[in-house]
Design an enzyme around this catalytic site. Structure first.
Site, PDB file in Angstrom:
ATOM      1  N   GLU A  50       0.897  -1.044  -0.189  1.00 39.06           N
ATOM      2  CA  GLU A  50       0.022  -0.009  -0.018  1.00 39.06           C
ATOM      3  C   GLU A  50       0.927   1.389  -0.102  1.00 39.06           C
ATOM      4  O   GLU A  50       2.007   1.326   0.900  1.00 39.06           O
ATOM      5  CB  GLU A  50      -0.733  -0.081   1.361  1.00 39.06           C
ATOM      6  CG  GLU A  50      -2.079  -1.068   1.342  1.00 39.06           C
ATOM      7  CD  GLU A  50      -2.815  -0.948   2.521  1.00 39.06           C
ATOM      8  OE1 GLU A  50      -2.657  -0.044   3.168  1.00 39.06           O
ATOM      9  OE2 GLU A  50      -3.787  -1.815   2.892  1.00 39.06           O
ATOM     10  N   ASP A  61      -5.495   9.337   9.889  1.00 40.74           N
ATOM     11  CA  ASP A  61      -4.115   8.784  10.189  1.00 40.74           C
ATOM     12  C   ASP A  61      -3.709   9.545  11.775  1.00 40.74           C
ATOM     13  O   ASP A  61      -3.897  10.638  12.056  1.00 40.74           O
ATOM     14  CB  ASP A  61      -3.213   9.352   9.014  1.00 40.74           C
ATOM     15  CG  ASP A  61      -3.629   8.566   7.819  1.00 40.74           C
ATOM     16  OD1 ASP A  61      -3.843   7.226   7.840  1.00 40.74           O
ATOM     17  OD2 ASP A  61      -3.728   9.497   6.890  1.00 40.74           O
TER      18      ASP A  61
END
Length: 278
Positions: A50, A61
């Protein structure tokens, strides 16, 4: 059509193990080092890669990945350069699946049609776009599928059986199960609960289920791998890279800092089913 993602998860299953999915941020800490890291990941044990698309407002995040995105942006990384990074990787690796992960805004600005054409030609296999719910499938998900790019959806501990069919409706490649509620890298998952959640999701889909968030080392990777089809590791790798930097810049140890941890994680994942079978 069978994709690189399908092939890789099937190969791992045939080996009686989970797949190791590794996340790194494109352009962190610079594009050349980033490419060197990505090129080294498969040999270190990564099954699927990824690649984060740097964005100024990464709401899902944690601090490590946020900082990585800011380093990448400061180094001049753009979405076009991220796609070019994959193109450069593909020149030497035709088999490892590549998934871009991030947010819709940079793709929207780039232009969806142009983005999908460029992503496909560069050899990108899948997309994870965390801020596009199923209700917005017409924006990117359905065009991506039509272009032959898997759209990978996230399921979370709060995704109940009523919501799950909508989440899975157009998901392709694999299902990404977020093992904790909250941001990336913020907690340690409850492995018993995770295994139960994976079993519940698999009652609704034949797709592989990969589990991420909170996997930091070989031990946690092994624990997750015993009940999942894939183990996703991101924040720990990004943090290993950060610790190798000097004044925010790459050092001779930077690539090895990431690949050494990937090798440890890969051993944890690959030993999981062996442990379970004994």
């Amino acid at each position: 059509m069978t994709t690189r993602i399908d092939t890789r998860f099937a190969a791992a299953a045939c080996d009686g193990r989970a797949a190791l999915v590794t996340f790194v941020m494109a352009g962190d800490p610079d594009l050349d080092t980033s490419l060197s890291i990505i090129k080294a990941l498969p040999q270190a044990g990564a099954d699927v890669i990824e690649i984060g698309m740097p964005f100024t407002d990464p709401m899902a995040d944690g601090p490590s990945i946020q900082a990585a995105g800011l380093r990448a942006l400061a180094a001049g990384t753009t979405l076009k350069k991220t796609i070019d990074l994959v193109r450069a990787f593909r020149a030497g690796d035709k088999d490892t699946p590549i998934v871009l992960m991030g947010y819709f805004n940079p793709i929207y600005i780039y232009g969806v049609e142009r983005f999908l054409a460029d992503a496909k030609s560069a050899g990108i296999d899948g997309l994870i776009v965390v801020d596009l719910p199923p209700e917005e499938d017409s924006e990117l998900c359905l065009p991506a599928l039509a272009a032959g790019i898997d759209f990978i959806r996230l399921a979370t501990p709060t995704t109940d059986d009523k919501r799950l069919p909508a989440v899975l409706a157009h998901t392709a490649g694999f299902v990404y199960y977020v093992s904790i509620t909250g941001i990336t890298g913020s907690a340690t998952p409850d492995f018993v609960q995770v295994e139960a959640a994976v079993k519940r999701i698999k009652r609704h889909t034949k797709l592989p289920v990969a589990v991420g968030f909170g996997v930091r080392n070989a031990e946690s990777a092994r624990a997750i791998a015993q009940g999942a089809d894939g183990v996703v590791v991101g924040s720990a790798l990004v943090e290993a890279l950060r610790q190798s930097l000097k004044d925010g810049k790459a050092t001779p140890q930077s690539v090895k800092a990431v690949t050494d941890l990937v090798a440890q994680l890969a051993e944890g994942v690959r030993s999981a089913r062996r442990v379970a079978a004994e």
